[in-house]
Design a protein around this motif. Structure first.
Motif, mmCIF file in Angstrom:
data_model
loop_
_atom_site.group_PDB
_atom_site.id
_atom_site.type_symbol
_atom_site.label_atom_id
_atom_site.label_comp_id
_atom_site.label_asym_id
_atom_site.label_seq_id
_atom_site.Cartn_x
_atom_site.Cartn_y
_atom_site.Cartn_z
ATOM 1 N N GLU A 80 13.373 17.559 -27.730
ATOM 2 C CA GLU A 80 12.393 18.646 -27.743
ATOM 3 C C GLU A 80 12.088 19.083 -29.175
ATOM 4 O O GLU A 80 11.864 20.249 -29.441
ATOM 5 C CB GLU A 80 12.871 19.821 -26.900
ATOM 6 C CG GLU A 80 14.215 20.399 -27.310
ATOM 7 C CD GLU A 80 14.570 21.650 -26.530
ATOM 8 O OE1 GLU A 80 13.809 22.061 -25.628
ATOM 9 O OE2 GLU A 80 15.633 22.236 -26.830
ATOM 10 N N HIS A 97 9.457 20.971 -19.856
ATOM 11 C CA HIS A 97 9.473 19.659 -20.492
ATOM 12 C C HIS A 97 9.589 19.815 -22.011
ATOM 13 O O HIS A 97 9.044 20.738 -22.604
ATOM 14 C CB HIS A 97 8.248 18.815 -20.121
ATOM 15 C CG HIS A 97 6.949 19.305 -20.668
ATOM 16 N ND1 HIS A 97 6.114 20.158 -19.969
ATOM 17 C CD2 HIS A 97 6.319 19.065 -21.844
ATOM 18 C CE1 HIS A 97 5.039 20.419 -20.688
ATOM 19 N NE2 HIS A 97 5.132 19.765 -21.837
ATOM 20 N N VAL A 135 9.422 17.438 -25.707
ATOM 21 C CA VAL A 135 8.824 16.210 -26.224
ATOM 22 C C VAL A 135 9.429 15.864 -27.577
ATOM 23 O O VAL A 135 9.494 16.712 -28.476
ATOM 24 C CB VAL A 135 7.295 16.346 -26.363
ATOM 25 C CG1 VAL A 135 6.674 15.019 -26.796
ATOM 26 C CG2 VAL A 135 6.679 16.823 -25.053
ATOM 27 N N TYR A 175 5.494 9.336 -27.968
ATOM 28 C CA TYR A 175 6.228 10.491 -27.473
ATOM 29 C C TYR A 175 7.162 10.104 -26.326
ATOM 30 O O TYR A 175 6.900 9.151 -25.579
ATOM 31 C CB TYR A 175 5.264 11.563 -26.958
ATOM 32 C CG TYR A 175 4.389 12.220 -28.012
ATOM 33 C CD1 TYR A 175 4.674 12.105 -29.370
ATOM 34 C CD2 TYR A 175 3.278 12.961 -27.636
ATOM 35 C CE1 TYR A 175 3.875 12.723 -30.315
ATOM 36 C CE2 TYR A 175 2.469 13.589 -28.577
ATOM 37 C CZ TYR A 175 2.770 13.458 -29.913
ATOM 38 O OH TYR A 175 1.980 14.074 -30.852
ATOM 39 N N TYR A 200 8.941 12.273 -23.097
ATOM 40 C CA TYR A 200 8.966 13.542 -22.360
ATOM 41 C C TYR A 200 10.233 13.608 -21.511
ATOM 42 O O TYR A 200 10.446 12.754 -20.640
ATOM 43 C CB TYR A 200 7.744 13.655 -21.449
ATOM 44 C CG TYR A 200 6.463 14.017 -22.147
ATOM 45 C CD1 TYR A 200 5.880 15.274 -21.967
ATOM 46 C CD2 TYR A 200 5.801 13.109 -22.971
ATOM 47 C CE1 TYR A 200 4.683 15.616 -22.590
ATOM 48 C CE2 TYR A 200 4.607 13.432 -23.606
ATOM 49 C CZ TYR A 200 4.063 14.685 -23.406
ATOM 50 O OH TYR A 200 2.887 15.020 -24.032
ATOM 51 N N VAL A 223 7.922 9.019 -19.734
ATOM 52 C CA VAL A 223 7.560 10.385 -19.372
ATOM 53 C C VAL A 223 8.317 10.802 -18.105
ATOM 54 O O VAL A 223 8.237 10.119 -17.079
ATOM 55 C CB VAL A 223 6.051 10.542 -19.129
ATOM 56 C CG1 VAL A 223 5.734 11.953 -18.635
ATOM 57 C CG2 VAL A 223 5.259 10.241 -20.394
ATOM 58 N N PHE A 273 8.114 14.539 -16.269
ATOM 59 C CA PHE A 273 7.310 15.744 -16.457
ATOM 60 C C PHE A 273 7.415 16.611 -15.212
ATOM 61 O O PHE A 273 6.750 16.356 -14.206
ATOM 62 C CB PHE A 273 5.857 15.329 -16.718
ATOM 63 C CG PHE A 273 4.949 16.437 -17.189
ATOM 64 C CD1 PHE A 273 4.775 16.686 -18.535
ATOM 65 C CD2 PHE A 273 4.250 17.215 -16.277
ATOM 66 C CE1 PHE A 273 3.911 17.693 -18.971
ATOM 67 C CE2 PHE A 273 3.394 18.218 -16.698
ATOM 68 C CZ PHE A 273 3.232 18.455 -18.052
#
Length: 340
Positions: free
Chosen positions: A212, A234, A236, A243, A245, A284, A286
């Motif tokens: 993060e 979330h 990143v 990226y 997530y 990801v 999310f």
């Protein structure tokens, strides 16, 4: 060790799988039959992901980000008896204005769904001469009435709390810019009527932890517990290939939720399985919704995977709150009221 309770209605038929014996790290485990929604789920829609579900009249209902084959996202309605197998309406949700005239957004994505008293509220990201927040209400999932946009551009990741706090509606959001900005903190805003928004407060920002370190944003609607508001959000981080997530967890003060009581230093879930690592946007996880049962303390987390699939994971309120508290690191910007 206190006995943590969920302060919400019981959902005895919520989906559930027991914790596996070989689980390491945070007490969050994936549904063994993930993903629950795969590619090409209905005519004209290539992918469903980043979607929100909730109990409704003994079954389950959801609002789903449907990425059309032309690349434009809209919101579709889905229903399920078990919150795992879903049937979708082929047409987009037919939004109207206050007079009942058709009033469709230019595009709409990453919806959330929250019930406050007798009304269901949809919140999503849309074009308002730039990326911003759209809202609508419904009581029957047949008529969806658009409401005033709460904020000017640029903003994303809006999440309503499931009840009023100190007499006001409360919303989390993540101000940003027009693109996929490499920055962003979670803020809180209040409204007496869901039209005029103010009393803006900073809740929390990115942290030095890799997962993060670039930006954070709201996820599922906060869950009211005896320890405070349980928030799955979330975070990143950046790599040389883009990226990543991940899903994080925090506990906000029950009466003043701009104050963070506990914030987990570690991620709760990060891309590891194929459907999270490989897809239209790789790497990801999310979160957009939870289903939770106040009797058993069980929590099911629904999350978008690789901008291609919908995944499902499980935890219990006792385990996750204990883990967040045991691994909590809060900083001045977290614990202050967020007003400068």
């Amino acid at each position: 060790m206190s006995n943590v309770k969920i302060l919400a209605p019981a959902v005895p038929n919520m989906p559930w799988q027991d914790r596996p014996d070989n689980l390491n790290g945070a007490p969050v485990w994936r549904f063994r039959d993930n993903p629950v929604i795969g590619r090409n789920p209905l005519k004209g829609v290539a992918r469903i992901f980043n979607s929100a579900v909730m109990p409704c009249e003994g079954e389950f209902i959801g609002v789903f980000r449907g990425e059309q084959t032309n690349g434009i996202p809209y919101i579709y309605l889905g229903r399920s008896r078990d919150a795992i197998h879903w049937e979708f309406e082929e047409e987009k949700i037919p939004f109207t204005d206050e007079e009942g005239n058709p009033f469709m957004p230019v595009y709409a994505y990453d919806p959330r769904l929250v019930k406050i008293e007798d009304t269901y509220y949809l919140i999503w990201c849309q074009d308002f001469y730039g990326a911003s927040i759209g809202m609508a209400r419904t009581t029957d999932f047949k008529v969806f009435t658009r409401m005033e946009n709460p904020f000017i551009p640029f903003n994303r990741n809006a999440v309503l709390f499931p009840r009023k706090i100190n007499g006001n509606y409360v919303m989390l959001s993540r101000p940003s810019d027009s693109g996929h900005t490499p920055f962003g903190d979670i803020f809180l805003s209040e409204s007496p009527d869901l039209v005029y928004w103010g009393r803006h407060r900073h809740v929390m920002g990115k942290s030095p932890e890799w997962w993060e370190s670039l930006k954070i944003g709201g996820g599922a609607a906060p869950i009211e517990t005896t320890e405070g508001w349980l928030l799955f959000y979330h975070g990143v981080g950046g790599t040389c290939n883009g990226y990543v997530y991940s899903i994080g967890g925090a506990i906000l003060d029950i009466d003043n939720p701009s104050v963070v009581k506990y914030r987990c230093e570690n991620f709760l879930l990060t891309p590891e399985d194929w459907y999270e690592e490989r897809g239209f946007v790789p790497n990801v996880t999310f979160p957009c919704a939870t289903i939770h049962d106040s009797v058993t303390g069980r929590i099911a987390i629904y999350y978008g995977a690789a901008d291609t699939y919908v995944g499902l994971a499980f935890t219990t309120v006792q385990e996750i709150v204990e883990y967040i508290k045991a691994h909590s690191v809060v900083r001045e910007a977290d614990t202050e009221v967020g007003k400068r």
